[in-house]
Design an enzyme around this catalytic site. Structure first.
Site, PDB file in Angstrom:
ATOM      1  CG  PHE A  38      -1.810  -1.337   1.306  1.00 51.18           C
ATOM      2  CD1 PHE A  38      -2.674  -1.919   0.384  1.00 51.18           C
ATOM      3  CD2 PHE A  38      -1.309  -1.869   2.422  1.00 51.18           C
ATOM      4  CE1 PHE A  38      -3.175  -2.868   0.886  1.00 51.18           C
ATOM      5  CE2 PHE A  38      -1.959  -3.334   2.691  1.00 51.18           C
ATOM      6  CZ  PHE A  38      -2.954  -3.765   1.881  1.00 51.18           C
TER       7      PHE A  38
ATOM      8  N   GLY B 261      -5.288   1.271  -8.943  1.00 54.05           N
ATOM      9  CA  GLY B 261      -4.737   0.972  -7.903  1.00 54.05           C
ATOM     10  C   GLY B 261      -5.375   1.814  -6.752  1.00 54.05           C
ATOM     11  CD  GLU B 262      -2.095   4.759  -5.773  1.00 56.10           C
ATOM     12  OE1 GLU B 262      -1.340   3.942  -5.932  1.00 56.10           O
ATOM     13  OE2 GLU B 262      -2.068   5.411  -4.646  1.00 56.10           O
TER      14      GLU B 262
ATOM     15  CB  THR C  22      -7.257  -9.225 -10.356  1.00 57.66           C
ATOM     16  OG1 THR C  22      -7.291  -8.474 -11.858  1.00 57.66           O
ATOM     17  CG2 THR C  22      -7.062 -10.594 -10.717  1.00 57.66           C
TER      18      THR C  22
ATOM     19  N   GLY D 165       0.132  -8.010  -4.545  1.00 60.19           N
ATOM     20  CA  GLY D 165      -1.016  -8.638  -4.055  1.00 60.19           C
ATOM     21  C   GLY D 165      -2.484  -8.514  -4.863  1.00 60.19           C
TER      22      GLY D 165
ATOM     23  CE  LYS E  36      -9.527   6.920 -17.779  1.00 58.43           C
ATOM     24  NZ  LYS E  36     -10.066   8.148 -17.952  1.00 58.43           N
ATOM     25  N   GLY E  37      -5.334   2.707 -15.150  1.00 51.91           N
ATOM     26  CA  GLY E  37      -4.613   2.843 -13.587  1.00 51.91           C
ATOM     27  C   GLY E  37      -5.805   2.769 -12.623  1.00 51.91           C
TER      28      GLY E  37
ATOM     29  CG  ASN F 277      -8.418 -10.608 -14.229  1.00 49.78           C
ATOM     30  OD1 ASN F 277      -9.658 -10.493 -13.652  1.00 49.78           O
ATOM     31  ND2 ASN F 277      -7.720 -11.314 -14.262  1.00 49.78           N
TER      32      ASN F 277
END
Lengths: 329, 737
Positions: free
Chosen positions: B241, B703-704, B633, B468, B700-701, B630
């Site tokens: 994180f 994760g956040e 995920t 992860g 574009k992303g 995906n």
């Protein structure tokens, strides 16, 4: 943790003798609290006497008394039919505590001896009269959001963290102990101590005494009982405040009330004045409000736990409301 | 790529899932190294001052002890003496140097390393180290040290567009302060490192890192080694994180200790050390001023943000950047300052600036909506930015309106009674809240290598990390689409500094950067295969390049009439393998555009009228993150982000006793990460439209973006439920009393 001896006797007498022989020796039950404290170097016994092979398990009913063996796991109590039928308050309180994994391990005797979660007690770099008498109370003028509002002293403002103990207090349990001088019975009211000048002593149990059982009288409170715990997250958190409420009702009239609180004192806190007030009263929100006000006479808060002075009474009202059937959860 | 995409987007289960659930996946502390010794750090007791003396006699005599290391006997990494040279360019200042000298900079800092033949013995020995200090009063309370606020050196912290005095002309102005708490990453896997020296000039370190190239660079710099002589291995990471984005005391203590004892050494943190011996999310104080006309059009926005840092480094996570780009408003000014305190340096934490920044901005907008009596969602739509209001660039893609529409429809936003404290369910007050999220979408230079073997299997490699989220899985999907090789025959390797250098796993950059590099490497590989095909006797020899298609492990004609498998091609050509390494970066065309991921989060909360117990009943998170690689995920990742947001909003907080500068909440019993009972059904909606300008794969992303705005949406819902506005996080029951 420190190096220690480990023995696992098969008989009570041997176990008690083994602890008596060593000044720092301790009984080991489920280990859910003691091992944590050892890993953090807060308690460093040189001998552990594992009592889990002693025949102290199980729940039995003899006449009007339910007897819970000291090694009965918390989960076993919470799922036991006799308990659910006669003492639902106890099952509710146990299920409000810890996590399923911890409840599976924790024993009745161990839960009675659970030590405070005060962060100053848990940090060996900080002052704490309970851990190291004479070093001062870090919480008194420190971070005291979780701390006591009743029965504290200037030596210690920690609270007892157990939920089970609150229900046992409301249900007038008795703790049966055995020691070198033989068996004795300690009423739950006298089992835990207020901190006074000796906060290092959580209970009136002698060091060499082993808890063998808890007995609880079956009382007419099973239909109108509720344990309410308010906490920072919805499971697996210690109480900000908690209330065990049990009522003996005749229609809408309260014949007798039992009220105890957690998260407010060094011991499970019984609200006897409020109980007296509720006797023969009808179950109304007004009466519950009054009972809560009476219960909180004499409460005194510190810098970060002022909220308990309002949240506590509210929680009493809500617990009584649900227990009496006046309101839903 | 357009119509070619087949595997990307599929809800493929994790390629390494079985390894993880069976315990076969090796995490940093799990490597079996011959002759390994175990080290445990002893943490200091004071926050500011000096070490007067250290008594290690009892510790040294404890069973199994090999050595006790302190600043008095530690080998000093030569990079420690480089002054400015040793500083971390990512955080202005000089990084904390383990066992460098007797100066205490924060409470809990490592003062000794106990090394023994088992972990348990090392832990006990560490407890026996007795340190005497010369104490100085620490300053750890940000609010009482605001006068010491400094301008961050690293970035330009002040921003202004339009007229600063525009508020004078606004029909409505609104001004308020907000605070966010010390938040701790608390990954499941503790920070850990194993250091294995290979002679004096080379070392292998197994560690927990989000970037093996960064760890390699940091350790090479500290020990003045050739970079290629520092080998970092970090194949699996159990959550990070942002907290494993730089080297921390575990790596340095392991390398120092291993040097001292001449043996491989493992150092694993205790849980309490995970609170502040590594970074954490700094606390913030933010001031927002809004000006609007009666229709809700924003006339002016001013956003000031203050965050804490340490006395020795400046950690910046600009909380005001999002305010510059989110809404169409001509007059915007922002200011960002740091307050140095006697604490350890904070670090990147999921959506570092955006998570706290959005809490302030999106709470303020909600407050304004009540003043103006305009629906909060409608207010945001009225200020929709059709282009980047700062740079005036067009968006590469922006589907925020679709997030609003679909999210609101799914949630049932139209059922909201605008009146606060108007909706109940039994004893529970029910509230609806929403907020917008925005997070910059970027693509960083990254490399990937694709190796095609003569058995038709493909190995793709890149020195990125997977903390992860399923990186190996989606990279395999991207490679499958680019080569036509089935995903089962593809292996993606990461987490090793010897692989082609790539961006680490942070900043929502992995898919856009490494995914693009993987795509480019695989496209180059198939071109190379075609070149061999052209040289071969195959009947495909004369097929024009544009007529080739790739699928089922074969190169074929587009009409599928003729084909040759990759395996056959290589075997015919007597090639054991062919490989291509590609350095990949964004296009110049992309620089003409502005790119962000977006979300709209809708939340229902219940607050108990008497006990103030809080429950999030429902979350709808509608997300525009470009093409979703995906869906399985990705959905899991948003579940995690929303859970983080719930923790930030309601439960998580560490607390410092400012008398001692000591962190008092530092275990998982008292630091309340949300548990199952706190997490409702989370409905995730992906707009799932390609951004073909930013990346060749359309991503574009992600994760956040899922956390940004969540805390505000919850706080807004709590206000709607109770009529009480809480402006400092977390919103625990006591704050509603």
């Amino acid at each position: 943790m420190n190096l220690f001896q480990y023995v696992r006797p098969a008989e009570q007498k041997t176990a008690i003798a083994a602890v008596a022989a060593e000044p720092t020796a301790r009984f080991l039950g489920g280990g859910t609290n003691l091992l944590d404290l050892m890993k953090r170097h807060i308690m460093q016994p040189e001998k552990l006497v594992d009592v889990t092979r002693l025949p102290l398990k199980g729940i039995t009913q003899q006449g009007n008394i339910i007897r819970i063996g000291a090694l009965t796991r918390n989960t076993e109590i919470a799922e036991d039919k006799t308990i659910l039928q006669n003492l639902p308050l106890l099952a509710m309180a146990i299920n409000a505590g810890a996590s399923a994994q911890i409840r599976n391990m924790a024993t009745t005797g161990g839960n009675l001896l659970q030590r405070t979660r005060c962060p100053y007690f848990y940090d060996t770099a900080m002052p704490c009269n309970k851990r190291e008498p004479g070093t001062g109370c870090g919480a008194l003028e420190g971070f005291n959001r979780m701390h006591a509002i009743f029965g504290f002293s200037d030596k210690c403002i920690a609270v007892n963290p157990s939920d089970m103990n609150v229900a046992l207090r409301a249900l007038d349990a008795t703790v049966v102990v055995n020691g070198p001088k033989g068996e004795r019975k300690i009423p739950i009211a006298d089992f835990h101590r207020l901190p006074g000048d000796t906060p290092e002593k959580d209970t009136n149990l002698d060091k060499n005494e082993l808890i063998t059982a808890v007995t609880i009288p079956i009382s007419p409170f099973s239909k109108n009982a509720y344990y309410l715990k308010v906490r920072d997250r919805n499971s697996y958190a210690f109480a900000l405040v908690s209330v065990a409420a049990a009522l003996n009702m005749d229609g809408n009239t309260i014949k007798e009330a039992r009220l105890a609180m957690g998260g407010v004192a060094h011991k499970p806190w019984r609200l006897t004045d409020a109980e007296t007030f509720l006797k023969s009263k009808t179950a109304t929100e007004e009466n519950f409000q009054q009972a809560a006000q009476i219960a909180f006479q004499g409460a005194k808060a510190f810098k970060h736990n002022q909220y308990k002075l309002k949240l506590g009474p509210n929680t009493i009202v809500q617990a009584l409301s649900v227990a009496s059937g006046l309101k839903s959860v | 790529m357009g119509d070619d995409i087949k595997m990307a987007g599929q809800p493929l289960s994790r390629v390494d899932g079985k390894l993880k659930v069976t315990g076969a996946a090796k995490y940093a502390a799990e490597y079996i190294i011959p002759n390994l010794a175990y080290g445990v750090l002893a943490s200091g007791a004071i926050a500011r001052g000096r070490i007067k003396s250290i008594d290690t006699a009892a510790a040294e005599k404890a069973p199994g002890v090999i050595a006790i290391i302190t600043h008095l006997n530690a080998p000093k990494p030569p990079g420690y003496f480089g002054g400015k040279e040793s500083s971390d360019p990512r955080t202005e200042g000089g990084e904390y140097r383990v066992f460098y000298n007797d100066v205490i900079l924060y409470s809990g800092q490592p003062v000794a390393l106990a090394i023994a033949d088992t972990f348990e013995r090392a832990r006990y020995a560490a407890s026996l180290v007795k340190v005497q200090y010369v104490k100085e009063p620490p300053q750890t309370d940000m609010l009482s040290n605001m006068d010491k606020a400094v301008v961050p050196k690293e970035s330009d912290p002040d921003y202004n567009r339009g007229d600063k005095n525009a508020f004078d002309n606004a029909a409505f102005t609104f001004e308020q302060e907000y605070q966010t708490q010390l938040q701790v990453h608390n990954p499941m896997e503790p920070h850990a490192a194993i250091a294995v020296w290979e002679g004096a000039d080379a070392i292998t370190v197994y560690n927990k890192t989000q970037s093996s190239p960064i760890a390699q660079e940091d350790i090479a710099k500290a020990w003045k080694l050739q970079k290629e002589n520092v080998h970092i291995v970090s194949k699996f990471v159990g959550g990070a994180f942002g907290g494993a984005s730089r080297v921390w005391p575990e790596e340095m203590a392991a390398t120092i200790g291993a040097k001292k004892i001449g043996r491989p050494l493992k150092v694993v943190f205790n849980r309490d050390q995970l609170f502040n011996m590594v970074g954490y999310r700094p606390q913030s104080l933010q001031k927002i001023k809004l000006g609007a006309d009666k229709d809700g059009k924003l006339i002016g926005i001013h956003h000031e943000a203050y965050g804490n840092t340490s006395t020795y480094e400046q950690f910046t996570a600009n909380m005001t950047s999002l305010t510059q780009a989110l809404y169409a408003c001509d007059n915007v000014s922002t200011l960002y300052r740091l307050v140095p305190l006697d604490v350890s340096t904070p670090c990147w934490t999921r959506a570092p600036g955006e998570a706290p920044g959005s809490f302030a901005l999106e709470s303020a907008l909600d407050e304004l909506s009540y003043t103006l009596k305009i629906d909060p969602l409608e207010l945001r739509k009225r200020n929709y930015a059709a282009q980047n209001p700062d740079t005036k660039q067009p968006w590469s893609t922006k589907f925020l309106n679709e997030c609003y529409e679909r999210g609101a429809a799914q949630f049932g936003w139209e059922k909201r009674n605008p009146q606060p404290r108007s909706t109940t369910n039994g004893n529970w007050l029910i509230g609806y809240g929403m907020a917008t999220g925005i997070y910059g979408a970027w693509r960083a230079p990254s490399s990937a290598r694709a190796v095609l073997n003569s058995d038709g299997t493909l190995v793709v490699q890149s020195a990125t990390a997977d903390v992860g989220v399923g990186t190996a899985t989606i990279m395999s999907q991207i490679a499958a689409d680019a080569t036509g090789i089935p995903v089962e025959k593809i292996k993606f390797e990461l987490g090793d500094s010897r692989l082609p250098p790539a961006i680490g796993q942070f900043g929502s950059l992995t898919t856009t950067s490494v995914g693009s590099a993987v795509n480019d490497a695989c496209v180059a590989l198939r071109q190379k295969a075609i070149e061999y095909l052209k040289k071969s006797q195959s009947s495909l020899q004369n097929t024009p390049v544009e007529n080739f298609a790739f699928g089922d492990g074969k190169i074929k004609t587009k009409d599928d009439a003729v084909s040759i498998s990759y395996a056959d091609l290589l075997q015919q050509q007597h090639l054991p393998s062919i490989e291509v390494t590609v350095d990949s970066k964004g296009s110049e065309e992309a620089d003409k555009y502005s790119s962000y991921s977006y979300n709209a989060t809708f939340v229902e909360v219940g607050v108990h009228a008497l006990t103030n117990q809080l429950k999030v009943n429902r979350v709808v998170s509608a997300i525009d993150a470009g093409k979703i690689m995906n869906k399985k995920t990705a959905r899991s990742q948003v579940y995690g982000s929303v859970t983080w947001g719930i923790g930030m909003a309601l439960t998580e907080e560490s607390v410092i006793d400012d008398r001692y500068g000591r962190w008092m909440v530092k275990d998982l019993a008292d630091y309340h990460v949300p548990v199952n009972a706190d997490i409702p059904a989370i409905e995730v909606l992906f707009i799932d439209k390609s951004d073909d300008i930013l990346t060749p794969i359309g991503a574009k992303g992600l994760g956040e973006i899922g956390i940004v705005g969540v805390a505000a949406a919850i706080a807004n819902a709590v206000y709607h439920a109770t009529g009480k506005r809480v402006r400092d996080l977390p919103i625990t029951p006591d704050k509603l009393v």
